[in-house]
Design a protein around this motif. Structure first.
Motif, PDB file in Angstrom:
ATOM      1  N   THR A  66       0.848  -1.187   0.000  1.00 22.10           N
ATOM      2  CA  THR A  66       0.000   0.000   0.000  1.00 22.10           C
ATOM      3  C   THR A  66       0.883   1.235   0.000  1.00 22.10           C
ATOM      4  OG1 THR A  66      -1.829   1.151   1.098  1.00 22.10           O
ATOM      5  CG2 THR A  66      -0.172   0.154   2.516  1.00 22.10           C
ATOM      6  N   CYS A  67       0.394   2.299  -0.585  1.00 22.05           N
ATOM      7  CA  CYS A  67       1.107   3.573  -0.583  1.00 22.05           C
ATOM      8  C   CYS A  67       0.241   4.638   0.065  1.00 22.05           C
ATOM      9  CB  CYS A  67       1.472   4.010  -2.008  1.00 22.05           C
ATOM     10  SG  CYS A  67       2.688   2.947  -2.822  1.00 22.05           S
ATOM     11  N   ARG A  68       0.863   5.515   0.803  1.00 23.66           N
ATOM     12  CA  ARG A  68       0.187   6.641   1.430  1.00 23.66           C
ATOM     13  C   ARG A  68       0.689   7.896   0.740  1.00 23.66           C
ATOM     14  NH1 ARG A  68       2.191   3.070   4.432  1.00 23.66           N
ATOM     15  NH2 ARG A  68       4.031   4.293   4.998  1.00 23.66           N
ATOM     16  N   LEU A  69      -0.170   8.482  -0.054  1.00 24.81           N
ATOM     17  CA  LEU A  69       0.228   9.569  -0.948  1.00 24.81           C
ATOM     18  C   LEU A  69      -0.718  10.759  -0.820  1.00 24.81           C
ATOM     19  CD1 LEU A  69       0.633   7.369  -4.160  1.00 24.81           C
ATOM     20  CD2 LEU A  69       2.478   8.070  -2.614  1.00 24.81           C
ATOM     21  N   PRO A  70      -0.199  11.978  -0.958  1.00 26.66           N
ATOM     22  CA  PRO A  70      -1.097  13.132  -1.043  1.00 26.66           C
ATOM     23  C   PRO A  70      -1.879  13.074  -2.342  1.00 26.66           C
ATOM     24  CG  PRO A  70       1.168  13.782  -1.498  1.00 26.66           C
ATOM     25  CD  PRO A  70       1.222  12.355  -1.050  1.00 26.66           C
ATOM     26  N   MET A  71      -3.043  13.680  -2.366  1.00 27.32           N
ATOM     27  CA  MET A  71      -3.848  13.693  -3.579  1.00 27.32           C
ATOM     28  C   MET A  71      -3.153  14.520  -4.655  1.00 27.32           C
ATOM     29  SD  MET A  71      -6.462  11.763  -3.324  1.00 27.32           S
ATOM     30  CE  MET A  71      -7.657  12.334  -4.550  1.00 27.32           C
ATOM     31  N   PRO A  72      -3.226  14.083  -5.919  1.00 29.32           N
ATOM     32  CA  PRO A  72      -2.575  14.827  -7.005  1.00 29.32           C
ATOM     33  C   PRO A  72      -3.301  16.130  -7.292  1.00 29.32           C
ATOM     34  CG  PRO A  72      -3.894  13.044  -7.905  1.00 29.32           C
ATOM     35  CD  PRO A  72      -3.925  12.884  -6.408  1.00 29.32           C
ATOM     36  N   GLU A  73      -2.568  17.094  -7.828  1.00 28.06           N
ATOM     37  CA  GLU A  73      -3.176  18.371  -8.173  1.00 28.06           C
ATOM     38  C   GLU A  73      -3.988  18.285  -9.455  1.00 28.06           C
ATOM     39  OE1 GLU A  73      -0.153  21.302  -8.345  1.00 28.06           O
ATOM     40  OE2 GLU A  73       0.437  21.098  -6.228  1.00 28.06           O
ATOM     41  N   ASP A  74      -3.582  17.380 -10.364  1.00 23.58           N
ATOM     42  CA  ASP A  74      -4.251  17.270 -11.655  1.00 23.58           C
ATOM     43  C   ASP A  74      -4.491  15.804 -11.971  1.00 23.58           C
ATOM     44  OD1 ASP A  74      -5.263  17.531 -14.190  1.00 23.58           O
ATOM     45  OD2 ASP A  74      -3.378  18.130 -15.124  1.00 23.58           O
ATOM     46  N   GLU A  75      -5.759  15.422 -12.085  1.00 31.07           N
ATOM     47  CA  GLU A  75      -6.107  14.039 -12.391  1.00 31.07           C
ATOM     48  C   GLU A  75      -6.521  13.854 -13.852  1.00 31.07           C
ATOM     49  OE1 GLU A  75      -8.851  12.353  -9.562  1.00 31.07           O
ATOM     50  OE2 GLU A  75      -8.247  13.787  -8.024  1.00 31.07           O
ATOM     51  N   ALA A  76      -6.379  14.893 -14.652  1.00 28.79           N
ATOM     52  CA  ALA A  76      -6.909  14.848 -16.013  1.00 28.79           C
ATOM     53  C   ALA A  76      -6.110  13.925 -16.925  1.00 28.79           C
ATOM     54  CB  ALA A  76      -6.950  16.257 -16.602  1.00 28.79           C
ATOM     55  N   THR A  77      -4.848  13.661 -16.599  1.00 27.83           N
ATOM     56  CA  THR A  77      -3.985  12.904 -17.509  1.00 27.83           C
ATOM     57  C   THR A  77      -3.741  11.478 -17.040  1.00 27.83           C
ATOM     58  OG1 THR A  77      -2.003  13.742 -16.386  1.00 27.83           O
ATOM     59  CG2 THR A  77      -2.822  15.026 -18.256  1.00 27.83           C
ATOM     60  N   VAL A  78      -4.542  10.983 -16.106  1.00 29.17           N
ATOM     61  CA  VAL A  78      -4.307   9.647 -15.552  1.00 29.17           C
ATOM     62  C   VAL A  78      -4.323   8.574 -16.637  1.00 29.17           C
ATOM     63  CG1 VAL A  78      -5.302   7.836 -14.111  1.00 29.17           C
ATOM     64  CG2 VAL A  78      -5.082  10.148 -13.215  1.00 29.17           C
ATOM     65  N   ALA A  79      -5.331   8.585 -17.502  1.00 29.19           N
ATOM     66  CA  ALA A  79      -5.445   7.546 -18.533  1.00 29.19           C
ATOM     67  C   ALA A  79      -4.213   7.533 -19.434  1.00 29.19           C
ATOM     68  CB  ALA A  79      -6.709   7.757 -19.361  1.00 29.19           C
ATOM     69  N   GLU A  80      -3.776   8.703 -19.845  1.00 24.25           N
ATOM     70  CA  GLU A  80      -2.598   8.793 -20.719  1.00 24.25           C
ATOM     71  C   GLU A  80      -1.339   8.341 -19.987  1.00 24.25           C
ATOM     72  OE1 GLU A  80      -0.081  12.236 -23.161  1.00 24.25           O
ATOM     73  OE2 GLU A  80      -2.084  12.672 -22.376  1.00 24.25           O
ATOM     74  N   ALA A  81      -1.206   8.743 -18.722  1.00 19.66           N
ATOM     75  CA  ALA A  81      -0.020   8.375 -17.954  1.00 19.66           C
ATOM     76  C   ALA A  81       0.039   6.870 -17.705  1.00 19.66           C
ATOM     77  CB  ALA A  81      -0.007   9.129 -16.626  1.00 19.66           C
ATOM     78  N   VAL A  82      -1.093   6.272 -17.366  1.00 20.43           N
ATOM     79  CA  VAL A  82      -1.121   4.823 -17.127  1.00 20.43           C
ATOM     80  C   VAL A  82      -0.802   4.063 -18.408  1.00 20.43           C
ATOM     81  CG1 VAL A  82      -2.620   2.870 -16.547  1.00 20.43           C
ATOM     82  CG2 VAL A  82      -2.691   4.955 -15.166  1.00 20.43           C
ATOM     83  N   ALA A  83      -1.374   4.493 -19.524  1.00 16.86           N
ATOM     84  CA  ALA A  83      -1.106   3.826 -20.798  1.00 16.86           C
ATOM     85  C   ALA A  83       0.378   3.909 -21.151  1.00 16.86           C
ATOM     86  CB  ALA A  83      -1.950   4.458 -21.903  1.00 16.86           C
ATOM     87  N   GLY A  84       0.979   5.072 -20.921  1.00 16.69           N
ATOM     88  CA  GLY A  84       2.397   5.226 -21.218  1.00 16.69           C
ATOM     89  C   GLY A  84       3.278   4.344 -20.361  1.00 16.69           C
ATOM     90  N   ARG A  85       2.951   4.256 -19.083  1.00 18.01           N
ATOM     91  CA  ARG A  85       3.751   3.430 -18.200  1.00 18.01           C
ATOM     92  C   ARG A  85       3.555   1.939 -18.467  1.00 18.01           C
ATOM     93  NH1 ARG A  85       6.610   5.218 -13.660  1.00 18.01           N
ATOM     94  NH2 ARG A  85       7.084   2.993 -13.480  1.00 18.01           N
ATOM     95  N   LEU A  86       2.331   1.534 -18.799  1.00 19.79           N
ATOM     96  CA  LEU A  86       2.106   0.123 -19.145  1.00 19.79           C
ATOM     97  C   LEU A  86       2.951  -0.282 -20.340  1.00 19.79           C
ATOM     98  CD1 LEU A  86      -1.746  -0.417 -18.801  1.00 19.79           C
ATOM     99  CD2 LEU A  86       0.023  -1.702 -17.606  1.00 19.79           C
ATOM    100  N   GLU A  87       2.985   0.578 -21.339  1.00 26.92           N
ATOM    101  CA  GLU A  87       3.775   0.285 -22.536  1.00 26.92           C
ATOM    102  C   GLU A  87       5.255   0.247 -22.196  1.00 26.92           C
ATOM    103  OE1 GLU A  87       5.267  -0.605 -26.100  1.00 26.92           O
ATOM    104  OE2 GLU A  87       3.120  -0.649 -25.601  1.00 26.92           O
TER     105      GLU A  87
END
Length: 292
Positions: A186-207
């Motif tokens: 588990t990770c304990r993280l502060p909430m991100p300031e911008d959630e708009a790019t999550v889909a793009e970021a996850v796709a990039g990291r998966l690749e």
């Protein structure tokens, strides 16, 4: 003009007086904790079956996730990831640093002058991780060797015994990130300031990490199909599903992911220091991880 300058100091003294009084009276201190902002830890922890824990910073966990993902992509055993993570902790504190002894660089402090690649290459964490594994798989019987011996045969360090010091965190994070220890990370993280790019970021990291693409992107989030991972099979699907889920948590500090749903379990970043795997309904289909 001097009076306004005095007021902050007077206020500070007054607040200090309250704190001193609280300390003197005892028991009142707990009542003042609301005055202090609670900071989220920005760290990731693996809890083993025996209750022991290993904790590293979120940026280090992101690199541990990459190292383990590359091992899975190459269909290497979790032992390989344990050795690699322990090595990187010793060499760079599991950070992709651009300095080191002589010309050493990157996660594994590889030296361009010793044939590891160009400076640009060894500073690429994917290249550096693959270069380490190239050396590791050339070590006959590395799976059965103590971590310090296997790492030393690849690294040729001046301090060969130091790798053993980091075996506990190497083993813990490799086990969780390869799916052998479900719901352990588990990770304990502060909430991100911008959630708009999550889909793009996850796709990039998966690749980048696994060489696969999301199976779907919907209003509910990005779906990852663990069956698409190299080496995944019907017999290993559950393990690969948890590997994908805990990879998603460990990389959340970079991708901005706030929620990871797998089976009937969910990790919710908004819980801050209390974030952990909890029950969720309805359960997702086997092999599916949904992040948002």
């Amino acid at each position: 003009m001097r009076e306004p300058a005095r007021r902050p100091r007077l206020l500070s003294r007054a607040l200090l007086g309250v704190v001193v009084l609280a300390l003197a009276t005892g028991g009142v201190v707990l009542g003042l904790t609301w005055l202090l902002p609670q900071r989220t830890a920005n760290a990731c922890t693996v809890t083993a079956e025996d209750g022991s824990t290993a904790t590293i910073d979120a940026d280090q966990a992101d690199n541990a996730a990459l190292i383990t993902a590359v091992a899975l992509r190459r269909e290497l055993p979790a032992r390989a990831a344990s050795i690699a993570i322990a090595t990187a902790v010793q060499e760079s504190k599991l950070r992709n640093i651009d300095y080191g002894d002589r010309d050493s660089l990157g996660l594994f402090q590889q030296r361009p002058s010793q044939g590891w690649g160009t400076p640009e290459q060894v500073m690429d964490p994917v290249y550096a991780t693959n270069a380490f594994y190239d050396g590791l798989v050339a070590v006959q019987g590395y799976e059965a060797l103590p971590i310090t011996e296997a790492a030393q045969q690849v690294q040729r360090s001046a301090y060969p015994d130091a790798y053993a010091d980091h075996e506990p965190e190497g083993r813990a994070f490799a086990s969780a990130l390869s799916g052998h220890s479900p719901a352990a990370l588990t990770c304990r993280l502060p909430m991100p300031e911008d959630e708009a790019t999550v889909a793009e970021a996850v796709a990039g990291r998966l690749e980048r990490d696994f060489g696969v693409a999301p199976s779907a992107t919907t209003d509910e989030g990005v779906e990852i199909d663990a069956a698409s991972f190299p080496g995944s099979s019907a017999a290993t699907l559950d393990r690969y599903t948890w590997a994908a889920a805990q990879w998603s948590v460990a990389t959340a500090s970079v991708t901005g992911v706030t929620r990871v749903h797998v089976g009937d379990q969910v990790w919710d970043r908004s819980h801050g220091n209390d974030a952990q795997w909890t029950d969720a309904e309805p359960a997702l289909a086997p092999g599916t991880v949904r992040v948002s």
